[in-house]
Enzyme design. Sequence first.
Site, PDB file in Angstrom:
ATOM      1  N   GLU A   1      10.236 159.603  89.529  1.00 46.08           N
ATOM      2  CA  GLU A   1      11.483 160.174  90.050  1.00 46.08           C
ATOM      3  C   GLU A   1      11.118 161.156  91.154  1.00 46.08           C
ATOM      4  OE1 GLU A   1      15.041 161.369  87.537  1.00 46.08           O
ATOM      5  OE2 GLU A   1      13.427 161.302  86.063  1.00 46.08           O
TER       6      GLU A   1
ATOM      7  N   ARG B   1       1.185 159.990  76.175  1.00 43.00           N
ATOM      8  CA  ARG B   1       1.208 160.829  77.362  1.00 43.00           C
ATOM      9  C   ARG B   1       0.123 161.892  77.261  1.00 43.00           C
ATOM     10  NH1 ARG B   1       6.582 163.957  78.216  1.00 43.00           N
ATOM     11  NH2 ARG B   1       5.299 164.994  79.777  1.00 43.00           N
TER      12      ARG B   1
ATOM     13  N   LYS C   1       8.647 169.208  85.106  1.00 44.51           N
ATOM     14  CA  LYS C   1       9.033 169.542  86.478  1.00 44.51           C
ATOM     15  C   LYS C   1      10.157 170.574  86.502  1.00 44.51           C
ATOM     16  CE  LYS C   1       9.295 165.078  87.585  1.00 44.51           C
ATOM     17  NZ  LYS C   1       9.495 163.836  88.360  1.00 44.51           N
TER      18      LYS C   1
END
Length: 778
Positions: free
Chosen positions: A274, A489, A499
């Site tokens: 993104e 992850r 973020k």
Amino acid sequence: MAGDDLIAKFQALGMSEQKAKETLKNANVTKNLQLALAAAGSATLSDGTGMLIYHMATKLKPQTADHLPLLVRYVVEHKLDNTQRVDAALEYLLKCGQSLNANIDLQALEKECGVGVVVTPEQIERTVQAKIKASYKEALLEQRYHFNSFKILQDVRGELKWADAKSVKAAIDVEIFDLLGPKTEADLKPPTKATEKPKAAKPKAEVTSAAQTAEAASDGATTISELMKTKVHFHAPGENFKADGYVVTEHTERLLKEHLTRTGGKVHTRFPPEPNGILHIGHAKAININFGYAAAHDGVCYLRYDDTNPEKEEEKFFLAIKEMVEWLGYKPFKITYSSDNFQQLYEWAVLLINKGLAYVCHQKAEELKGFNPKPSPWRERPIEESLRLFEDMKRGKIDEGAATLRMKVTLEEGKMDPVAYRIKFISHHRTGSDWCIYPTYDYTHCLCDSLEDITHSLCTKEFQSRRSSYYWLCNALNIYCPVQWEYGRLNMNYALVSKRKIAKLITEQIVHDWDDPRLFTLTALRRRGFPAEAINNFCAQMGVTGAQIAVDPAMLEAAVRDVLNVTAPRRLVVLEPLKVTIKNFPHAAPVQLEVPDFPQNPQQGSHKITLDKVIYIEAGDFKLEPEKGYRRLAPKQSVGLRHAGLVISVDEIVKDPATGEVVELFCTSQSAEQAEKPKAFVQWVSQPIQLEVRLYEQLFKHKNPEDPNEVPGGFLSDISEQSMSVVVALADRALNQAKVYDKFQFERIGFFSVDPDTSANHLVFNRTVGLKEDAGKK
């Protein structure tokens, strides 16, 4: 069936009681065994037959579950009389399984499994003898009983596919004994181990279920290429139907053939960030897995911007993402945008409504949150009404937040009907004001994967709950369906990788920007001086498993040191200068010394430094009252000057009258050849230049700054006041030519990199990492 009854049934198959109890804990295997026992009926399960059925139950995949009665019958009839034949049958049925309700060609199945094929002891003996004579005799005579005979067994089984493994092993043992005779005393000693490079410490990992995740750890892999070529085993292109959980329809076989025609059978992956922030260390792992897997298998990888939320997307993020991908050493096959497909995605949404698989809903966003939201009262609204309302959404006739388009599917976690489209009256960076409805990740991602013929949709574990909607949506539209693979992850202790939270640190002016060297964004790591190669190697060491990994920054720093140790030239720098005047300077004028860039490898180059009467050493390298064991300069202890060929001793100490601090030393020198060997050599500079040096420590005080149990006040309350300090250092003039991002080892101090704030008259360095011994002390 009660637990005790099942344990007894399992024991009747040939299991021990302990094995039966352990098996009962595995719901999937237990279910398969119950079905197998029912299919076997009253048949006698003895002489290893029961354990073959157990083996089949552990390997059975959902795609072939309908054929379980056939497999059980073949085992009971001794047509599948060993694990090798059972595995071959499962593989054949899985291959057939891409055609829904495929009729199994029993003759072809039996041929594939070697049913009825008998390999005689004489055949085994002849083949073993021939293999040893042709390929292994010399190695056996040299290594004797230390030779790994498994290599011979593999070779023989390659020729005699259906030979019994135990019989082959026995024949090999006999032939080796005939060749070598009885074992000697030397044969009984353990073999001398070759010197091995120590493996990186395994990260502390929280293991999660990995039903469809690649079962491959790093296993000592040091590069991404090594990891992806030898340790990671995904399905082959076109064999999507073999992956656990993959949903097969009557269109699957045709769609896969068309897909292979378009791709030429090449691996296609994608990295789909993104563009709403700067990539971080977790993204580095994703980049390496996606681009690395494609590269290792001569495939291609797209960089696809998931630009479906114009509210948070900025041009600087698009540019930085591409820059960081290329900085890590990867070149995208193509750069694409989800927005490229807005028209196609819209048309497919209309098709879903027409099929009764999507509907317009008026529940508010807050009503859809959580794990048990109320079912939509509009779920069964007429198709024509949803079509009209969706068109109104598209034309901007319905207010933002007043309607969504939802898909009729339940996710693994139980959440019903994920949103496919929402209304946002925001201009898009590529499509302008053409659209006011924007698709969600749940809707967009799998469809863009399909359009780009992605073979392996590799994503982190939290997306496992979206796998059902991924497969459902592609199959609902009768389009090519890729395979989704999940891996754990990567999280970093003492850091943030969210973020949104990093943006909060910036707005609160705790850090300067996304590239502040105290962060673990990729731009920050590059600015601090972390080499791209080190980040890639670190990601390789993490492996590709379903485990959620949390590591300390020290592991990443170790990978950085491994690279900089052999790439960063050495320079002399002092961070806390103490002036030293050599009273009997042995030269009539300043002299130039040739110093190697890499003392261990002088052939890699050198630079010149100046030695003059006045030098500067580290203030910490002198003590007025040294403790026991102190090895550097003191009133009664001399010290060597690195590279200078001099040993100095203190004659006079000058102190600041106001503070009492030592500000200058007057020393005498001797040639290193004539003087008694000093206990230590120290770095020094003469006729130096000034540097601004920025020293960094961990930004957060606690290991998990986002954990309310560890940090009740939230991550903003956990900032370390010592996370950054600035000193004015002195350095040899060889650093005058340094360029931004150049990296050096300041001898005895650590590794440093030139910061972008550097100008022609003002050199700025960031400390990348300390030396290894410093890290150990810390």
